[in-house]
Design an enzyme around this catalytic site. Structure first.
Site, short mmCIF file in Angstrom:
data_model
loop_
_atom_site.label_atom_id
_atom_site.label_comp_id
_atom_site.label_asym_id
_atom_site.label_seq_id
_atom_site.Cartn_x
_atom_site.Cartn_y
_atom_site.Cartn_z
N GLU A 290 -13.26 -0.42 2.83
CA GLU A 290 -12.19 -0.22 1.85
C GLU A 290 -12.14 -1.37 0.85
OE1 GLU A 290 -8.20 1.49 2.98
OE2 GLU A 290 -7.61 -0.57 2.57
N HIS B 48 -12.94 9.72 -7.32
CA HIS B 48 -11.95 9.81 -8.39
C HIS B 48 -10.85 10.82 -8.10
CE1 HIS B 48 -14.92 7.35 -10.39
NE2 HIS B 48 -13.93 6.96 -11.18
N CYS C 159 0.81 -1.23 0.00
CA CYS C 159 0.00 0.00 0.00
C CYS C 159 0.84 1.27 0.00
CB CYS C 159 -0.99 0.00 1.16
SG CYS C 159 -2.27 -1.26 0.97
#
Length: 150
Positions: A136, A75, A25
């Site tokens: 998530e 986005h 990550c």
């Protein structure tokens, strides 16, 4: 009259990178987030009020969450403002990308804290934010509860 909790769910796509993290990550990647917003209050008892029987109109709650969270984060790519990824962030912005430089490491835990503060500040005095759940992945989520946060 009874105290009632109501929940509205939202979805948005957001990219992020975890600076200094020791796993995958640390790379820029994204998630299809699902946010559940639960508020608590008493349904409006005034029969002359067009919102009679509602704790809050789902449309009003939707407007708040969309303006404070969804429209900003959908986005977008979120970076900790102290990250060395700042050059990448600036390059993305220069190319027209939506970049958010947060005051925190953009983990689900920190994002849900940020969202709670943003949403609480916009709610009418008659209701309270009860909880948030930020999912998530299919199997991972962070939760924020007012009762845990004084």
């Amino acid at each position: 009259m009874s105290t009632i909790r109501i929940t509205k769910q939202f979805s948005f796509e957001t990219g992020h990178a975890l600076y200094g993290y020791d796993g995958k990550c640390r790379n820029v990647h994204g998630h299809s987030y699902k946010l559940s917003v639960t508020v608590i209050g008493t349904p409006i008892a005034d029969t002359s009020n067009v919102k009679y029987g509602m704790v809050i109109d789902f449309g009003d709650l939707k407007k708040i969450v969309k303006e404070e969270v969804v429209d900003k984060f959908d986005h977008a790519t979120v970076f900790n403002k102290n990250t060395p990824h700042i050059e990448l962030a600036r390059e993305l912005e220069n190319r027209g990308h939506n970049v958010i430089l947060a005051d925190y490491q953009p983990t689900s835990e920190n994002m849900v804290i940020d969202f709670a503060e943003k949403i609480k500040s916009r709610l009418p005095d008659t209701i309270s934010l009860y909880s948030l759940r930020l999912q998530e992945t299919e199997t991972s989520y962070a939760e924020w509860f007012a009762s845990d946060n004084g």
